[in-house]
Design an enzyme around this catalytic site. Structure first.
Site, short mmCIF file in Angstrom:
data_model
loop_
_atom_site.label_atom_id
_atom_site.label_comp_id
_atom_site.label_asym_id
_atom_site.label_seq_id
_atom_site.Cartn_x
_atom_site.Cartn_y
_atom_site.Cartn_z
N THR A 270 0.84 -1.21 0.00
CA THR A 270 0.00 0.00 0.00
C THR A 270 0.86 1.25 0.00
OG1 THR A 270 -1.86 -1.07 1.05
CG2 THR A 270 -1.60 1.26 1.52
N ARG B 7 -13.72 -7.89 -0.73
CA ARG B 7 -13.07 -7.56 0.56
C ARG B 7 -12.55 -6.12 0.53
NH1 ARG B 7 -7.69 -5.68 2.14
NH2 ARG B 7 -7.40 -6.27 4.31
N VAL B 8 -12.76 -5.40 1.61
CA VAL B 8 -12.24 -4.03 1.73
C VAL B 8 -11.41 -3.94 2.99
CG1 VAL B 8 -12.87 -1.60 1.99
CG2 VAL B 8 -14.24 -3.08 0.50
N GLY B 9 -10.22 -3.38 2.86
CA GLY B 9 -9.34 -3.24 4.03
C GLY B 9 -9.48 -1.87 4.68
N ASP B 10 -8.43 -1.49 5.39
CA ASP B 10 -8.47 -0.24 6.16
C ASP B 10 -8.18 1.00 5.32
OD1 ASP B 10 -5.82 -1.33 5.85
OD2 ASP B 10 -5.10 0.29 7.14
N THR C 211 -0.38 1.26 6.80
CA THR C 211 -0.22 0.08 5.95
C THR C 211 -0.08 -1.14 6.85
OG1 THR C 211 1.28 -1.09 4.45
CG2 THR C 211 2.26 0.64 5.79
N GLY C 212 -0.69 -2.24 6.45
CA GLY C 212 -0.58 -3.44 7.27
C GLY C 212 -1.80 -4.32 7.11
N GLY D 95 -5.05 -5.00 7.26
CA GLY D 95 -6.12 -4.02 7.35
C GLY D 95 -7.21 -4.30 8.37
N1 ASP Z 1 -3.71 -2.23 4.61
C1 ASP Z 1 -3.95 -2.79 3.30
C2 ASP Z 1 -5.20 -3.62 3.33
O1 ASP Z 1 -5.45 -4.27 4.31
C3 ASP Z 1 -2.83 -3.62 2.83
C4 ASP Z 1 -1.49 -2.93 2.81
O2 ASP Z 1 -1.20 -2.15 3.70
O3 ASP Z 1 -0.74 -3.17 1.86
O4 ASP Z 1 -5.89 -3.66 2.36
#
Ligand code: ASP
Length: 371
Positions: free
Chosen positions: A235, A263-266, A286-287, A289
């Protein structure tokens, strides 16, 4: 009519009276300078960008790839710095920096986004203006070249904060944002990594996407990703402070490789992956999510600054190294405050990152033993 006339007469009398008073006090005023409003506090601009956290180790990455990442991060930070240095807004700087990273296939955002289990690029993004708490976000988009610009259009040109999927892309087209064929986002390295992951998990491999170029040799990033395939978050994000003292944050991603469609992340969640308020701080995360959403990581850091009086670094460390770790989540953040504090922190072996302050040197970092 009569009443009006009598009011005008009164005004004139006042004017005359006022004129006499002015004449009477003019000499004094000339000797004692009238107090001037204080000039606005001069803010020195600053910008930080990230290109994802994860298992990024020196031995696996190697000097060549490391140099390529640093060059890209530098280019992104410079794009934002150029905006800020010419007096532009933090919001424009965040968008400019992220657009560079979205166009760069090294990162998991825009071109180079990871694929879902169905072999599609479903991208998420958000942006927030700390000067007025305006925010915009999109999720599951696949046709707008720059998802960060789409998030900004949602903020500025729609009555909403968040839009999803084809409706969001169509809105982007209507407001003049560049639309591309989904194959624009395809990269061979991401595709090969998806295939490997699905085969390893015993999941079906979808057909190669329509419009993708014929299978070719892998680019070096494929080898990099292979070494740490499942624990790499690519990200991208940026936070900026402009000379007016306003801060902004933005984040853009392809999400998690092999994710279930939908799916949706943070990253597009305001308060989780992105937050900005001039009353506290600006954060891009980033991480993993799901953990960032559950903790509301970005807002949580700003709350600790605003209500607990922590320094930005203390607040970021507390959330990433204590609260996130307690849940067994991993990742990192970049953050800054209107008074010029900069922080980054992560609980993974590395995070791609760069920063610059006005008048200072641009610094890049990848591993956790770098400042
Ligand atoms: N945080 C992002 C997600 O969960 C992934 C990432 O940080 O690369 O979609």
């Amino acid at each position: 009519m009569g009443r009006e006339n009598s009011m005008m007469g009164k005004a004139m009398r006042v004017c005359v009276l006022a004129g006499m008073v002015v004449v009477a006090i003019a000499p004094l005023a000339a000797q004692q300078p009238a107090p001037q409003p204080a000039p606005p506090a001069a803010h020195h601009w600053a910008i930080q960008v990230h290109g994802g956290a994860g298992v990024i180790e020196r031995s696996a990455l190697g000097p060549q790839a490391s140099a390529a990442y640093r060059a890209s991060l530098t280019q992104a930070a410079e794009a934002g710095a150029k905006v800020l240095d010419s007096g532009g807004s933090s919001l424009d700087a965040v968008e400019a920096a992220i657009k560079v990273l979205e166009d760069d296939p090294l990162f998991n955002a825009g071109r180079g986004a990871v694929f879902s289990a169905e072999g599609k690029n479903e991208m998420d993004s958000s942006i927030m203006d700390g000067s007025n708490l305006m925010a915009g976000a999109v999720a599951g988009v696949g046709r707008t070249r720059h998802p960060i610009s789409l998030a900004r259009a949602v903020m500025e040109k729609s009555p909403y904060v968040m839009m999803i999927g084809p409706g969001a892309d169509a809105f982007g087209g209507r407001v003049g944002l560049e639309q591309v064929d989904p194959s624009f986002f395809f990269t061979e390295s991401r595709w090969q990594n998806l295939v490997k992951q699905l085969q390893k998990d015993g999941r079906p491999v979808p057909p190669r996407p329509a419009g993708a170029p014929p299978p070719g040799p892998t680019v070096p990033v494929a080898q990099i990703d292979e070494s740490a395939q499942s624990r790499r978050y690519g990200t991208v994000g940026a936070v900026a402070l402009d000379r007016q003292g306003n801060i902004a944050a933005g984040t853009s991603t392809g999400g998690m490789q092999g994710k279930m469609p939908g799916r949706v992340g943070d990253s597009p969640i305001i308060g989780a992956g992105t937050y900005a308020s001039n009353a506290s701080c600006a954060v891009s995360a980033t991480g993993s999510g799901e953990y960032f959403i559950r903790l509301g990581v970005a807002r949580e850091i700003c709350n600790l600054v605003q209500f607990k009086g922590m320094t930005l670094q203390q607040a970021a460390d507390q959330v990433i190294h204590k609260e996130l770790e307690t849940l067994h989540g991993d990742g990192g953040v970049i953050a800054l405050t209107p008074d010029g504090q900069l922080a980054w922190t992560f609980n993974t072996p590395g995070m791609f990152r760069a920063r610059q302050r006005e008048g200072g040197k641009l610094e890049t970092g990848i591993y956790n033993d770098e400042p």
